[in-house]
Motif scaffolding. Structure first.
Motif, PDB file in Angstrom:
ATOM      1  N   ASN A 136      11.500   8.641   0.385  1.00 27.63           N
ATOM      2  CA  ASN A 136      12.146   7.277   0.002  1.00 27.63           C
ATOM      3  C   ASN A 136      12.509   6.520   0.779  1.00 27.63           C
ATOM      4  OD1 ASN A 136      12.069   8.441  -2.491  1.00 27.63           O
ATOM      5  ND2 ASN A 136      13.484  10.079  -2.157  1.00 27.63           N
ATOM      6  N   PHE A 137      12.408   7.023   1.800  1.00 24.71           N
ATOM      7  CA  PHE A 137      12.753   5.712   3.815  1.00 24.71           C
ATOM      8  C   PHE A 137      11.453   5.033   4.200  1.00 24.71           C
ATOM      9  CE2 PHE A 137      16.976   5.886   6.443  1.00 24.71           C
ATOM     10  CZ  PHE A 137      16.782   4.847   6.792  1.00 24.71           C
ATOM     11  N   VAL A 138      10.643   5.464   4.250  1.00 21.18           N
ATOM     12  CA  VAL A 138       9.606   5.061   5.356  1.00 21.18           C
ATOM     13  C   VAL A 138       9.010   3.482   3.786  1.00 21.18           C
ATOM     14  CG1 VAL A 138       6.916   4.807   6.225  1.00 21.18           C
ATOM     15  CG2 VAL A 138       8.673   6.606   6.488  1.00 21.18           C
ATOM     16  N   SER A 139       8.707   4.211   2.735  1.00 19.16           N
ATOM     17  CA  SER A 139       7.628   3.511   2.045  1.00 19.16           C
ATOM     18  C   SER A 139       8.937   1.904   1.577  1.00 19.16           C
ATOM     19  CB  SER A 139       8.074   3.788   0.113  1.00 19.16           C
ATOM     20  OG  SER A 139       7.252   5.636   0.551  1.00 19.16           O
ATOM     21  N   PRO A 140       9.905   2.201   1.002  1.00 14.28           N
ATOM     22  CA  PRO A 140      10.684   0.891   1.073  1.00 14.28           C
ATOM     23  C   PRO A 140      10.609  -0.229   2.059  1.00 14.28           C
ATOM     24  CG  PRO A 140      12.290   2.500   0.508  1.00 14.28           C
ATOM     25  CD  PRO A 140      11.151   3.341   0.671  1.00 14.28           C
ATOM     26  N   GLY A 190       9.245   0.056  -4.039  1.00 11.29           N
ATOM     27  CA  GLY A 190      10.413   0.123  -2.987  1.00 11.29           C
ATOM     28  C   GLY A 190      11.525   0.651  -4.017  1.00 11.29           C
ATOM     29  N   ALA A 191      12.118  -0.302  -5.467  1.00  8.70           N
ATOM     30  CA  ALA A 191      13.016  -0.650  -6.159  1.00  8.70           C
ATOM     31  C   ALA A 191      13.196   1.684  -6.889  1.00  8.70           C
ATOM     32  CB  ALA A 191      12.981  -1.254  -7.268  1.00  8.70           C
ATOM     33  N   ILE A 192      12.430   1.905  -6.877  1.00  8.58           N
ATOM     34  CA  ILE A 192      11.815   3.194  -7.547  1.00  8.58           C
ATOM     35  C   ILE A 192      12.932   4.454  -6.157  1.00  8.58           C
ATOM     36  CG2 ILE A 192      10.814   5.309  -8.302  1.00  8.58           C
ATOM     37  CD1 ILE A 192       9.105   3.734  -9.208  1.00  8.58           C
TER      38      ILE A 192
END
Length: 493
Positions: free
Chosen positions: A348-352, A133-135
C-alpha cells in the motif's frame, strides 16, 4: 519499420531491458517524453534473488488480514483435510497468476503502471494506475490504524499511566490512538524514504522475524490450552456432500481474492529480480510453502483461544490484549505491529508511489507519490472507516471491481496480442511513432472492455440474496474483460 526498431521488437524483452537501464543514466533519453519518463519509472537494475521474493511474500502473507482469512476457512464447516486442499489449490492459482503478471515487468525491468501502457496506451495507463492507487490509499490508512491498535496494547502494558490518554479524543480517535497512529505512520515513512533498497532490507528481516514470534506465541497458547482440548473444526455446521464441495470452492475463491491485489502489483517488485527462474523459485517458496505454514500456525492459535479464553477469538490483536502474561502479550503485539507494517509498505505504499508518479513523472517522483498516498490516508480517517465494515466493503468493493478486468486485459494483451514482446522505447514516447500511442495515447479496446467487465464484477459483488457470489467477482470480471478485449483486438491477433 526501421531495421533497428524491427530488431528491438524481435528481441526477447529481458535482453532489451539493458538498453533501458543504460538510458536511465541520462536525465531524459533522446526521443522520450517528460510526460512519461523519470528515473523511478525507467528500467531498473535487477539485483534481487529468490530470497528477496520470498521475503516480499512473507511481508504480504504475515498480516492480520492473512491471519483472519486463514482462520475463516476453518469456520466454513469443512474438515481439516478439505480446508488444506482448498488452501493448496487457491494459493497455487495465486502463484500462477503472480508469475504471469511478473513476467513483463521482470523482463523489461519496469513497474506496473508502465507495463499498463502496452495495453491501455501511454496515457490510458493512468486509468488502471489511479484505480490501483486509490485502493492502496484506503488500505494504507486502515492497515496503519490496525498496527497502531496493536501498538496501543504494547504502550498500555508497558506504561499503564498512559491509560488517561484514552479518555480524551479528537476527530473520533483518542489521544493515545493518535500517538500510536502517528508513530507508526512516521516509521513507515522513514522506511519508505530509504527507497527500494531500504524497503528490501526491511522486508528481508521482518518476514522471517515474524515467524519466530508467531511460533513462540502459538507454542504458549498450545501449552496453556492443552493438546487434548484443541479442535481444528472451528464450526458446528453439518454440511451435505454438495455443500462441502461448494464451500471448498468458496474457500479457494477467498484465498485467490485476498491475494488478487498483491499479485496484480507484484510486477513493482518482480522488476528487480535478476532472472525469471529466481522469480518463480521465490514465488514457490513465498506463496504455497510460506502461506500453508502461516495458515496452519494461525489456525492453531485461533483453535487454542477457545479453551484458553472460553470463546473463539479470530482477531489476533484482541487475542494478545487478553493474555495475562505481559511478556507474551508484548511479543504478540509487537509481532502484529511488524506484520502490518510489512504488508503496508509492500502493498500500500510502493504501489501508489509508482501509480501517482506515472500520472505526472516530471512533477511527481516515486517518493513524492508515496507521500501523497500516506498523507491522503490520514485525511480519510481510517478509524472511522474501520468502525463501519459496510462502508469499507462498499468503498473498496466498487474500486476493486476492476481488479479482475485489469488482469484480463493486461494478460490477454501481453500473451496473446503482443506475443510476449515489448518495445521499450515506445513505453516512453508521445505521438504516432510510438507503438502504444493508439488513439491520442489511449487504447479504445482496453477502455471499452473495462466497462462491461467492471459492471459484471459489480453485479457479482453487490447482488443481494446470493451467498458468496461476491467471492467470484474477480474471476467473472477477468474472463469477461479478456473475451471483450480479444474480440475488439481481433485484427491484431
Amino acid at each position: 519499420m526501421q531495421d533497428a526498431q524491427r530488431a528491438r521488437l524481435q528481441t526477447p524483452v529481458g535482453e532489451v531491458a539493458e538498453a533501458g537501464m543504460a538510458a536511465a543514466s541520462s536525465q531524459v533519453p533522446a526521443g522520450y517524453s517528460r510526460r512519461l519518463y523519470n528515473r523511478d519509472l525507467a528500467p531498473a537494475q535487477q539485483r534481487w534473488g529468490a530470497y528477496n521474493i520470498v521475503a516480499f511474500w512473507m511481508s504480504d502473507v504475515h498480516s492480520v488480514g492473512g491471519y483472519v482469512v486463514a482462520a475463516s476457512l476453518f469456520s466454513l464447516g469443512l474438515a481439516g483435510w478439505q480446508v488444506l486442499v482448498a488452501l493448496v489449490v487457491g494459493i497455487f492459482i495465486v502463484q500462477y497468476f503472480a508469475n504471469l503478471m511478473a513476467v513483463p515487468s521482470q523482463q523489461a525491468a519496469v513497474p506496473f503502471p508502465v507495463i499498463c501502457r502496452m495495453s491501455f496506451g501511454v496515457l490510458g495507463a493512468n486509468i488502471p494506475a489511479l484505480i490501483r492507487g486509490a485502493i492502496a490509499v484506503v488500505w494504507f490508512g486502515i492497515q496503519t490504524f490496525l498496527a497502531s491498535s496493536a501498538l496501543t496494547v504494547v504502550l498500555l502494558r508497558v506504561f499503564p499511566s498512559m491509560q488517561g490518554l484514552t479518555e480524551s479524543s479528537w476527530l473520533g480517535l483518542s489521544s493515545l490512538g493518535w500517538l500510536s497512529f502517528l508513530l507508526l505512520w512516521s516509521f513507515q515513512a522513514m522506511v519508505f524514504w530509504k527507497g527500494m533498497e531500504g524497503i528490501r532490507r526491511f522486508i528481508d528481516w521482518s518476514g522471517p522475524l515474524v515467524y519466530v514470534a508467531m511460533f513462540a506465541l502459538a507454542a504458549w497458547l498450545f501449552v496453556q490450552a492443552g493438546p487434548s482440548r484443541i479442535s481444528f473444526t472451528l464450526t458446528d455446521k453439518s454440511l451435505s456432500m454438495g455443500q462441502q464441495y461448494w464451500q471448498m470452492l468458496v474457500a479457494v475463491a477467498l484465498v485467490v481474492g485476498y491475494f488478487a491485489a498483491p499479485a496484480l502489483s507484484f510486477g513493482d517488485f518482480g522488476r528487480y529480480c535478476r532472472s525469471k527462474e529466481a522469480l518463480k523459485r521465490g514465488n514457490f517458496w513465498g506463496l504455497p510453502v510460506n502461506f500453508i505454514v502461516f495458515a496452519a500456525t494461525s489456525v492453531l492459535m485461533v483453535s487454542a483461544t477457545l479453551p484458553v479464553f472460553g470463546e473463539m477469538v479470530s482477531d489476533p490483536i484482541e487475542t494478545v490484549s487478553r493474555l495475562d502474561n505481559t511478556y507474551v502479550a508484548l511479543i504478540g503485539a509487537l509481532t502484529f505491529v511488524t506484520t502490518t507494517i510489512g504488508i503496508n509498505i509492500v502493498a500500500n505504499f510502493v504501489s501508489p508511489a509508482f501509480d501517482f508518479s506515472n500520472v505526472a513523472p516530471r512533477l511527481i517522483s516515486f517518493k513524492t507519490g508515496g507521500f501523497i498516498a500516506a498523507v491522503g490516508s490520514v485525511f480519510l480517517m481510517p478509524w472511522k472507516l474501520f468502525s463501519s465494515p459496510e462502508l469499507i466493503q462498499d468503498t473498496v468493493g466498487i474500486l476493486a471491481a476492476v481488479i479482475g478486468p485489469i488482469y484480463g486485459i493486461i494478460l490477454s494483451d501481453f500473451y496473446r496480442i503482443k506475443r510476449g514482446k515489448i518495445d521499450i522505447d515506445s513505453l516512453y514516447q508521445i505521438g504516432p511513432k510510438g507503438r502504444y500511442w493508439y488513439r491520442n495515447g489511449i487504447n479504445p479496446s482496453a477502455v471499452i472492455a473495462l466497462v462491461p467487465s467492471a459492471l459484471v464484477s459489480l453485479i457479482f459483488s453487490f447482488t443481494p440474496g446470493v451467498p458468496h457470489l461476491n467471492d467470484f467477482s474477480i474471476f467473472a470480471g477477468a474472463l469477461v474483460a479478456a473475451g471483450c478485449y480479444l474480440l475488439l483486438s481481433r485484427k491484431a491477433i
